[in-house]
Design a protein around this motif. Structure first.
Motif, short mmCIF file in Angstrom:
data_model
loop_
_atom_site.label_atom_id
_atom_site.label_comp_id
_atom_site.label_asym_id
_atom_site.label_seq_id
_atom_site.Cartn_x
_atom_site.Cartn_y
_atom_site.Cartn_z
N LEU A 56 -9.96 6.13 3.54
CA LEU A 56 -8.64 6.71 2.32
C LEU A 56 -7.24 6.52 3.67
N ILE A 57 -6.88 7.00 4.31
CA ILE A 57 -6.15 7.87 4.86
C ILE A 57 -5.82 6.92 5.51
N LYS A 58 -6.55 5.93 6.53
CA LYS A 58 -6.31 4.42 7.10
C LYS A 58 -5.75 3.60 5.91
N ARG A 59 -6.42 3.40 4.96
CA ARG A 59 -5.59 2.78 4.01
C ARG A 59 -4.01 3.19 3.42
N LEU A 60 -4.16 4.70 3.29
CA LEU A 60 -2.35 4.55 2.95
C LEU A 60 -1.41 4.56 3.88
N VAL A 103 11.04 4.90 7.30
CA VAL A 103 9.83 4.09 7.46
C VAL A 103 10.34 4.83 9.42
N GLU A 104 10.74 5.95 9.57
CA GLU A 104 10.76 6.87 10.97
C GLU A 104 9.42 7.53 10.75
N THR A 105 9.73 7.97 9.60
CA THR A 105 8.41 8.86 9.71
C THR A 105 6.85 8.26 9.76
N TYR A 106 6.78 7.04 9.24
CA TYR A 106 5.42 6.37 9.14
C TYR A 106 5.46 5.51 10.21
N SER A 183 -0.19 10.63 -4.52
CA SER A 183 -1.28 11.54 -5.07
C SER A 183 -2.28 12.25 -4.15
N TYR A 184 -2.61 11.60 -3.49
CA TYR A 184 -4.00 11.58 -2.17
C TYR A 184 -3.79 12.55 -1.45
N VAL A 185 -1.82 12.36 -1.01
CA VAL A 185 -1.62 13.70 0.33
C VAL A 185 -2.08 14.58 -0.58
N TYR A 186 -1.27 15.14 -1.89
CA TYR A 186 -1.18 16.62 -2.30
C TYR A 186 -3.24 16.78 -3.10
N ALA A 245 1.66 -3.67 -12.63
CA ALA A 245 1.61 -2.22 -11.26
C ALA A 245 0.64 -1.58 -11.56
N ILE A 246 -0.03 -1.20 -12.44
CA ILE A 246 -1.24 -0.17 -12.38
C ILE A 246 -2.24 -0.59 -12.25
N GLU A 247 -2.30 -2.03 -12.65
CA GLU A 247 -3.89 -2.81 -12.08
C GLU A 247 -3.67 -3.21 -10.62
N VAL A 248 -2.60 -3.52 -9.94
CA VAL A 248 -2.25 -3.60 -8.57
C VAL A 248 -2.55 -2.40 -8.21
N GLU A 249 -2.04 -1.77 -8.22
CA GLU A 249 -2.37 -0.09 -7.64
C GLU A 249 -3.96 0.46 -7.51
N LEU A 250 -4.53 0.42 -9.18
CA LEU A 250 -5.98 0.33 -8.81
C LEU A 250 -6.80 -0.77 -8.04
N LYS A 251 -6.16 -1.13 -7.60
CA LYS A 251 -7.10 -2.42 -6.59
C LYS A 251 -7.11 -1.63 -5.38
N PHE A 252 -5.94 -1.03 -5.17
CA PHE A 252 -5.76 -0.21 -3.84
C PHE A 252 -6.52 1.00 -4.01
#
Ligand SMILES: [Fe+2]
Ligand SMILES: [Fe+2]
Length: 335
Positions: A56-60, A103-106, A183-186, A245-252
């Motif tokens: 999960l973290i790798k994908r994020l 950008v710098e943070t990531y 939301s995954y982070v929290y 957009a919801i479907e795209v995010e759900l694919k993720f």
């Protein structure tokens, strides 16, 4: 009129003081990556993170590696070019600064979370190579590329195309894709994991909320000047774009959780994204479409404590210069 094609540089009299005020408010929220500390995260990644969570973290990280750069690109090429308000351009100048901080943070996150140089490159390539990350980037590029040829917004049709770009990046990209990723982070924070990432996310969450408000403010100003653009067709197009957009995010989500992470699921994520989509529709002045509650209690906590993070050792207040220790917190602290 805010989409006039003759460049307006006049700040007195001020036509859009609300954007000047947003710019002033945004200056109270300045942080730097020097204040971030991923050392505990590093220990968690080594000792406490399960292989399922690691996936999960790798994908994020792969999503974040390029996402803010895409937003910044659209901001400069389209928002800055077409919203003809010098006050709004001041706000966008600060937003661009924020996006570069993200950008710098990531970049720091990639360097800290991924020791292997080849894997770091893979994270940056993910928007072209990992289908679930690529789908999100492609969605952004679709709405960015669709107005590439718009030099001047001199017809209602062109103005409408730009409004769709504006709404896309505010409601779908910053308002859904980023909120989904936060939301995954929290969720991980609710399990006591990755405090460095949680701190960074707190600050970026605030920035993104401000950016969404700014873009929604631009939409509202356009609506005042060009009410005829906001017809049933536009509303239907926005509904459809959000649904896409919801479907795209759900694919993720399905990819990120493909190994199964207890407490998170695509079903819950769908409900959360629908909840976010309704919030964006309300901000746009449209009817809610989904009418669902927020299924993530850990995100509600985020909503009620937007200024102070009580979970980390150090607390950095919203306004620059107000860094205090947890022990020093009192309700008298002025925000
Ligand atoms: Fe950002
Ligand atoms: Fe942003």
């Amino acid at each position: 009129m805010i989409l006039d094609t003759d460049l307006d540089l006049t700040l007195r009299p001020m036509k859009y003081p609300q954007f000047f005020q947003m710019y002033r408010n945004s200056l109270k929220n300045i942080w730097t990556t020097d204040e971030l500390d991923f050392s505990v995260d590093f220990e968690h990644l080594r000792d406490r993170i399960s292989p399922k969570e690691a996936h999960l973290i790798k994908r994020l990280v792969a999503f974040w590696a390029t996402a803010d750069n895409i937003v910044a690109h659209n901001l400069v090429l389209n928002f800055y070019k077409h919203v003809n308000s010098p006050e709004y351009r001041m706000f966008l100048g600060k937003q661009l600064f924020d996006e570069m901080l993200h950008v710098e943070t990531y970049l720091l996150l990639v360097d800290n979370y991924i020791p292997d140089i080849n894997e770091r490159k893979e994270a940056f390539d993910a928007y072209k190579t990992v289908p679930s990350v690529q789908a999100k980037a492609d969605f952004c590029f679709k709405y960015m590329d669709s107005i590439n040829d718009l030099d001047k917004l001199d017809t209602p049709e062109k103005r409408k195309q730009f409004v769709m770009n504006l709404i896309c990046f505010a409601a779908c990209v910053e308002g859904l894709f980023f909120f989904g990723s936060f939301s995954y982070v929290y969720f991980l924070r609710s399990k006591g994991l990755l405090p460095g990432l949680a701190t960074a996310t707190n600050w970026i969450f605030r920035d993104e909320s401000m950016h969404i408000d700014g873009a929604m403010g631009a939409v509202a100003a356009i609506k005042v000047d060009y009410p005829e653009l906001f017809d049933k067709k536009l509303e239907q197009d926005v509904y459809q774009m959000l649904a896409e957009a919801i479907e795209v995010e759900l694919k993720f989500c399905e990819d990120a959780l493909e190994m199964g992470v207890s407490g998170m699921s695509p079903v819950l994520m769908r409900q959360y994204l629908e909840f976010c989509a309704d919030a964006r529709l309300v901000q746009l002045g449209f009817e809610k479409r989904y009418n669902v509650s927020n299924p993530f209690s850990f995100m509600m906590l985020q909503d009620v404590q937007p200024l102070t993070n009580f979970f980390e050792k150090r607390v950095t207040e919203y306004q620059k210069g107000l860094t205090v220790k947890v022990d020093d917190i009192s309700f008298d602290v002025a925000f």
